[in-house]
Design a protein around this motif. Structure first.
Motif, mmCIF file in Angstrom:
data_model
loop_
_atom_site.group_PDB
_atom_site.id
_atom_site.type_symbol
_atom_site.label_atom_id
_atom_site.label_comp_id
_atom_site.label_asym_id
_atom_site.label_seq_id
_atom_site.Cartn_x
_atom_site.Cartn_y
_atom_site.Cartn_z
ATOM 1 N N ILE A 25 0.852 -1.188 0.000
ATOM 2 C CA ILE A 25 0.000 0.000 0.000
ATOM 3 C C ILE A 25 0.887 1.237 0.000
ATOM 4 O O ILE A 25 0.552 2.248 -0.620
ATOM 5 N N THR A 26 2.040 1.165 0.658
ATOM 6 C CA THR A 26 2.996 2.269 0.667
ATOM 7 C C THR A 26 3.362 2.671 -0.756
ATOM 8 O O THR A 26 3.364 3.861 -1.104
ATOM 9 N N LEU A 29 0.364 4.391 -2.577
ATOM 10 C CA LEU A 29 0.176 5.779 -2.158
ATOM 11 C C LEU A 29 1.276 6.684 -2.710
ATOM 12 O O LEU A 29 1.046 7.865 -2.966
ATOM 13 N N ALA A 32 0.060 7.235 -6.462
ATOM 14 C CA ALA A 32 -1.322 7.651 -6.703
ATOM 15 C C ALA A 32 -1.392 9.152 -6.961
ATOM 16 O O ALA A 32 -0.691 9.936 -6.326
ATOM 17 N N LEU A 56 1.707 5.200 7.103
ATOM 18 C CA LEU A 56 1.317 5.395 5.707
ATOM 19 C C LEU A 56 0.923 6.863 5.548
ATOM 20 O O LEU A 56 0.253 7.423 6.413
ATOM 21 N N GLN A 57 1.346 7.479 4.460
ATOM 22 C CA GLN A 57 1.087 8.900 4.250
ATOM 23 C C GLN A 57 -0.032 9.079 3.225
ATOM 24 O O GLN A 57 0.139 8.786 2.050
ATOM 25 N N PHE A 58 -1.158 9.551 3.679
ATOM 26 C CA PHE A 58 -2.320 9.773 2.821
ATOM 27 C C PHE A 58 -2.558 11.286 2.781
ATOM 28 O O PHE A 58 -3.099 11.852 3.711
ATOM 29 N N HIS A 64 -3.422 13.711 -2.830
ATOM 30 C CA HIS A 64 -4.293 12.536 -2.856
ATOM 31 C C HIS A 64 -5.767 12.934 -2.839
ATOM 32 O O HIS A 64 -6.616 12.159 -2.392
ATOM 33 N N VAL A 67 -8.674 10.432 -3.797
ATOM 34 C CA VAL A 67 -8.144 9.061 -3.880
ATOM 35 C C VAL A 67 -9.005 8.147 -3.021
ATOM 36 O O VAL A 67 -9.367 8.483 -1.894
ATOM 37 N N LEU A 69 -9.064 4.375 -1.310
ATOM 38 C CA LEU A 69 -8.318 3.170 -0.923
ATOM 39 C C LEU A 69 -9.348 2.145 -0.479
ATOM 40 O O LEU A 69 -9.953 2.287 0.586
ATOM 41 N N MET A 87 -1.362 5.444 10.130
ATOM 42 C CA MET A 87 -1.613 6.218 8.919
ATOM 43 C C MET A 87 -1.855 7.666 9.313
ATOM 44 O O MET A 87 -2.547 7.943 10.291
ATOM 45 N N ALA A 93 -5.679 15.393 0.938
ATOM 46 C CA ALA A 93 -6.513 14.211 0.687
ATOM 47 C C ALA A 93 -7.992 14.580 0.777
ATOM 48 O O ALA A 93 -8.815 13.802 1.238
#
Length: 190
Positions: A25-26, A29, A32, A56-58, A64, A67, A69, A87, A93
């Motif tokens: 997932i890293t 992201l 994306a 995790l950076q959203f 983002h 986006v 997920l 996260m 985002a």
């Protein structure tokens, strides 16, 4: 744009297509762009298993907006008893969504450890009109922290499950907030 992630058959050198998915997932992201839908196939995503980098950076340092997920089947993000945030959701985002993921196995003794954090607690503002639904928070300290500063607004947090937490499911330390929290079932009127 679509990106596909598969913990068992993917590779982070793949382009992220359905037939050649990414592994982490890293990585998804990291590539994306606004409006991307990331489909995470069933499996366990962790530091040791898929090379995840937590938090995790959203929407932190990368746009983002919009986006999505989305977990397909049983998607578990395993923190392996780690501390800190799993996260971070930042200011880039807006209008994004996380759906059908399980956040699991986090240290439950550290006061500030949380599966998902947003706001000044995580070093900045937070996205607006962010949706978080059908996720499970299992064996973590805190599920979600929305921390004050610039008011966090427009979040829709609904139909999530919180099991065996060290502290709180949702902490909203934000006096100017305007968010919608709904349980997966109607609460009785008292």
């Amino acid at each position: 744009q679509e990106l596909w992630v598969d913990a068992s058959t993917g590779s982070d050198t793949n382009p992220g297509s359905a037939s050649l998915p990414l592994r982490s997932i890293t990585a998804a992201l990291a590539v994306a762009v606004p409006g991307t839908t990331i489909f995470a196939r069933a499996g366990t995503y962790s530091v040791a298993g898929t090379g995840e980098v937590f938090p995790l950076q959203f929407g932190n340092g990368r746009a983002h907006d919009g986006v999505n997920l989305l977990g397909l089947g049983s998607v578990v993000i395993d923190f392996a008893n780690g501390r800190g945030n799993g996260m971070r959701v930042g200011t880039m985002a807006n209008g994004a969504r996380i759906s059908n993921l399980t956040f699991a196995n986090m240290d439950k003794t550290d006061w500030w450890t949380a599966a998902i954090s947003a706001g000044t607690y995580n070093g900045g503002g937070a996205a607006t009109f962010f949706e978080l639904d059908r996720c499970r928070f299992v064996d973590v300290n805190r599920g979600i922290i929305l921390w004050q500063g610039v008011p966090i607004t427009g979040w829709a947090i609904h139909d999530n499950l919180f099991v065996d937490l060290g502290n709180d499911g949702i902490d909203e330390f934000d006096p100017g907030a305007a968010n919608e929290f709904q349980p997966p079932f109607p609460l009785p009127v008292r």
